[in-house]
Design an enzyme around this catalytic site. Structure first.
Site, PDB file in Angstrom:
ATOM      1  N   SER A 171       0.871  -1.265  -0.109  1.00 46.57           N
ATOM      2  CA  SER A 171       0.088   0.213  -0.017  1.00 46.57           C
ATOM      3  C   SER A 171       0.935   1.156   0.004  1.00 46.57           C
ATOM      4  O   SER A 171       1.681   1.357   0.841  1.00 46.57           O
ATOM      5  CB  SER A 171      -0.870   0.163   1.278  1.00 46.57           C
ATOM      6  OG  SER A 171      -1.598  -1.299   1.439  1.00 46.57           O
ATOM      7  N   GLU A 253      -3.296  -3.665  12.694  1.00 49.90           N
ATOM      8  CA  GLU A 253      -3.890  -3.486  11.300  1.00 49.90           C
ATOM      9  C   GLU A 253      -5.269  -3.699  11.380  1.00 49.90           C
ATOM     10  O   GLU A 253      -6.191  -3.086  11.100  1.00 49.90           O
ATOM     11  CB  GLU A 253      -3.197  -4.237  10.160  1.00 49.90           C
ATOM     12  CG  GLU A 253      -3.923  -4.223   8.869  1.00 49.90           C
ATOM     13  CD  GLU A 253      -3.353  -5.046   7.534  1.00 49.90           C
ATOM     14  OE1 GLU A 253      -2.677  -5.866   7.939  1.00 49.90           O
ATOM     15  OE2 GLU A 253      -3.415  -4.665   6.478  1.00 49.90           O
ATOM     16  N   SER A 384      -8.251 -12.468   4.741  1.00 54.30           N
ATOM     17  CA  SER A 384      -9.766 -12.393   3.842  1.00 54.30           C
ATOM     18  C   SER A 384     -10.665 -13.011   4.950  1.00 54.30           C
ATOM     19  O   SER A 384     -10.382 -13.557   5.823  1.00 54.30           O
ATOM     20  CB  SER A 384      -9.344 -13.491   2.705  1.00 54.30           C
ATOM     21  OG  SER A 384      -9.138 -14.794   3.118  1.00 54.30           O
ATOM     22  N   GLU A 386     -12.033 -15.721   4.250  1.00 55.43           N
ATOM     23  CA  GLU A 386     -11.833 -17.102   4.633  1.00 55.43           C
ATOM     24  C   GLU A 386     -11.054 -17.442   5.523  1.00 55.43           C
ATOM     25  O   GLU A 386     -11.116 -18.337   6.501  1.00 55.43           O
ATOM     26  CB  GLU A 386     -11.291 -17.460   3.170  1.00 55.43           C
ATOM     27  CG  GLU A 386     -12.614 -18.007   1.963  1.00 55.43           C
ATOM     28  CD  GLU A 386     -12.636 -16.434   1.359  1.00 55.43           C
ATOM     29  OE1 GLU A 386     -12.077 -15.443   1.585  1.00 55.43           O
ATOM     30  OE2 GLU A 386     -13.434 -16.553   0.697  1.00 55.43           O
TER      31      GLU A 386
END
Lengths: 403, 359
Positions: A171, A253, A384, A386
């Site tokens: 990022s 984060e 994610s 998942e």
């Protein structure tokens, strides 16, 4: 810090509040009232006006951009209670915190915990002054969800490492001055072979290539390291401790992503109000699309329940001092609802919600298209959905790994 | 899969070969990058027309092959798979259907051969707002002159013939008429959308087809759009499945994770239902059945929902790479949403289906 003698906690707070108020009056430029700095870390550096620069420097000098960090490294040295007061007074004055980015949100707290004295002295103060932009060198083409599979390798050359490899999803990599990176220093151990290193983005052998996303924006980069020399002073913690340090940083984060990430920020206009404008109402004043009407009410109820959950987690954390198990669902639920909302916006706006650029669409409509597309990333990055589900089912629910 | 005739199988195979070899997704990427005015490459459409695809439903005496809707649906499915940008749906299916259903002999013999040869592109200009609502129109016609504005007209930039809905019927307007002006609308799928304004443009009414002519035309277009979506969903599924079988994380291919297997199994089922709904619609048209309206709403709603789900999962299951512009899967997501809105969202068609069934 200089404060009144502690007669009572209350008078302390009042004194501090008065001090903050006075300082804000003296230092916050009126021209910046109501500005929002929250997107700057995603959109890259914008040209700083003289007032913005003055404001950043004033906050930086006071250490109030990082209010609870220790004073000796440039932080504000404030207690949690004082930081809260500062925050309240900032909102009251319609001021914003000009010190932000990954250095503040993730790297700083981690370095304060694991860094050497010399590292803290070198790296923390520029973060507190908003002078240095940090980026994250974690993911690689073959290490996404399986982050510990990183292959970027740092070869030991005595007083330095020579680093080779490729990072992705960096990022703000194109704007960053420095990178905190996970680098393999031992190929024989998966997790224990990883080290946490600090790399100068302008060092020789560092190449950055922005990645264009489906939304048309390029907030991420591919970062290539070719024989990059990294002095051993830039190793944080011990060799092989990188996985532990890196995971600790990810906790920071995740707190940020579920706490108020742009994907789940509630916009000013509620969906039902927007729908009335685009869809119209029938003779009874009901939205003129029965299915859309119930979908919106379903969403609004879910959203309220989500906010209630987030607040409950916070309240529980305050009373018990620990993080509740429920917090594990916040990221996946918040991002799912954010995406659901974006899809509902398309149903409400119809073709107007699918404009790409140019004539025929309002700025808000065009922004909505890009937000919808970029929002698809929220269930992929930062662990994610998942991966979140794995964590919930294995760690929280105690369901066995199927392997 | 419906039982196909030998000719239909040949047509489908030909379309499959051509899209693979001559017009893969990369060709669409080129159209997108070059920002072509028409939203497609005219030479490519000329090639498609040369192969006879623009005349599949058009009678032989007007230059077509009278090969039916199922056959055209097979081609649309293949061009949907490859995201081929072309006016096949709007012109060869939409405008051609309007003329076949409602045109006089003169109108047919004037326009249909041109549509079949690809010489002109026809399109439907129906909606006057961002949400599909064919019942709402402010277009006025008097003394053969038509005025009003139509929004989000597919292929509106290149159309040489507009099929325009008005309160008292459906009209033909020549795209070359001085009263026609168009303004490009850049949509997320980067095709040739336009807002079209008619200012006293010469218009001819389509006198045939009965009172519900507009519905009949739209139903054909909806079934055609569903066929394109079927191709897109099938391709997005295939590409995603192949990716899951190849991508390794945690020392395992992703396809070995049960949670992902079950999601693919669900999608597999949804796309099979989608295929049945689309084929039912196409067959209803070819057999001139009495339940075309219902079949069209079923096909469009089921197709909308299936491609919606598939396109979301395709991006999610690809992970980060699915978010990049460099990778093709995002194109399917973008095209899916405009097609979902075009000629009726799922909510529109579910409501209509209920109405058609008197509940």
């Amino acid at each position: 810090m200089a404060s009144a003698p502690a007669d009572t906690a209350q008078s302390d707070s009042d004194t501090f509040r008065a001090e903050v108020r006075q300082w804000l009056e003296a230092n916050f430029p009126a021209s910046l009232k109501g500005n929002d700095n929250s997107l700057s870390s995603v959109e890259g550096p914008t040209d700083e006006s003289a007032d913005e620069k003055a404001w950043r420097e004033a906050v930086g000098a006071k250490g109030w951009g990082t209010p609870t960090w220790p004073k000796e490294y440039g932080g504000g040295g404030l207690s949690r209670e004082q930081a809260k007061i500062l925050n309240q007074e900032m909102s009251r004055a319609q001021a914003y915190n000009p010190i932000g980015g990954m250095g503040v949100m993730m790297f700083g707290p981690t370095l304060l915990e694991y860094g050497s004295e010399a590292q803290k002295k070198e790296h923390i103060p520029p973060i507190t002054r908003g002078e240095i932009r940090w980026c994250q060198g974690y993911s690689e083409p073959n290490a996404g969800s399986d982050l510990a599979n990183i292959q970027t390798f740092g070869e030991d050359k005595g007083d330095h490492y020579v680093v080779n490899g490729q990072k992705t999803w960096t990022s703000g990599g194109q704007w960053a001055d420095k990178c905190f990176a996970l680098v393999r220093t031992d190929k024989s151990h998966k997790h224990e072979g990883i080290s946490f290193m600090l790399i100068d983005m302008d060092a020789e052998g560092v190449d950055v290539k922005p990645i264009r996303m489906i939304s048309g924006m390029s907030p991420f980069c591919e970062t290539f390291f070719t024989n990059v020399k990294v002095p051993k002073e830039n190793l944080v913690g011990k060799e092989g401790q990188g996985w532990t340090i890196g995971k600790r940083l990810l906790q920071h984060e995740r707190t940020n992503l579920s706490g108020g990430g742009s994907a789940i920020r509630m916009p000013s206009m509620p969906l039902h109000a927007m729908a009335k404008t685009y869809v119209g109402v029938n003779d009874n004043g009901e939205l003129d699309d029965g299915e859309l009407r119930t979908k919106i009410s379903d969403f609004e109820m879910q959203w309220r329940s989500f906010l209630g959950t987030a607040m409950r987690v916070q309240a529980e954390a305050k009373t018990t001092g620990g993080v509740s198990e429920v917090s594990s669902i916040l990221k996946k639920v918040g991002t799912k609802l954010g995406q659901q909302r974006a899809e509902l916006m398309i149903e409400i706006m119809g073709m107007k919600g699918l404009g790409w650029e140019g004539e025929g669409f309002s700025d808000e409509e065009l922004r909505s298209t890009r937000t919808w597309l970029f929002g698809k990333a929220t269930t992929i990055y930062g662990g994610s959905t998942e991966v979140q589900n794995n964590i919930i089912s294995k760690r929280i629910l105690g369901m066995l790994d199927h392997q | 899969m419906a039982i196909l005739s030998e000719e239909q199988t040949m047509l489908r195979d030909m379309a499959r070969e051509w899209t693979k070899k001559e017009n893969p997704v990369g060709a669409f990427r080129k159209v997108r990058d070059e920002k072509l005015d028409a939203g497609y490459e005219p030479a490519v459409y000329a090639q498609m027309a040369e192969m006879g695809w623009a005349g599949v439903i058009i009678p032989e005496e007007q230059g077509g092959s009278d090969f039916g809707y199922m056959s055209l649906g097979l081609v649309l499915e293949e061009t949907g798979r490859s995201l081929t940008a072309s006016p096949l749906l709007a012109s060869a299916l939409g405008a051609a259907s309007a003329l076949i259903l409602g045109g006089s002999d003169d109108q047919k013999s004037h326009w249909l051969p041109k549509i079949a040869s690809g010489e002109i592109v026809g399109t439907l200009a129906v909606d006057e707002g961002p949400r599909h609502n064919p019942a709402k129109t402010e277009v006025s016609v008097s003394g053969g002159k038509l005025s009003g504005t139509k929004t989000f007209v597919p292929e509106g930039m290149s159309a040489g013939l507009f099929i325009v809905s008005a309160a008292d019927g459906v009209y033909l307007v020549d795209g070359a008429d001085g009263g026609v002006s168009r303004s490009d609308r850049s949509m997320v799928d980067q095709r040739g959308w336009a807002e079209v304004t008619f200012d006293g443009a010469a218009a001819q009414k389509l006198e045939g087809g009965g009172d519900d002519l507009l519905d009949q035309i739209l139903d054909r277009a909806r079934i055609g759009a569903a066929a394109e979506m079927l191709g897109m969903a099938s391709q997005a599924f295939d590409v995603t499945l192949a990716y899951l079988k190849q991508r390794v994380q945690f020392n395992q291919v992703l396809s070995s994770f049960q949670a992902l297997q079950h999601r693919m199994a669900d999608l597999f089922g949804e796309i099979e239902l989608m295929r049945s709904a689309v084929e039912n619609g196409l067959t209803a048209l070819d057999d001139k059945r009495g339940d075309i309206a219902m079949a069209a709403s079923q096909a469009k709603a089921v197709a909308n929902d299936a491609i919606h789900h598939m396109s979301k999962e395709a991006v999610q299951l690809h992970g980060g790479i699915g978010m990049t512009d460099e990778y093709d899967i995002g194109f399917y997501l973008k095209r899916a949403r405009t097609l979902e809105q075009l000629w009726g969202s799922s909510a529109f068609h579910r409501e209509r289906f209920a109405r058609l069934n008197d509940y």
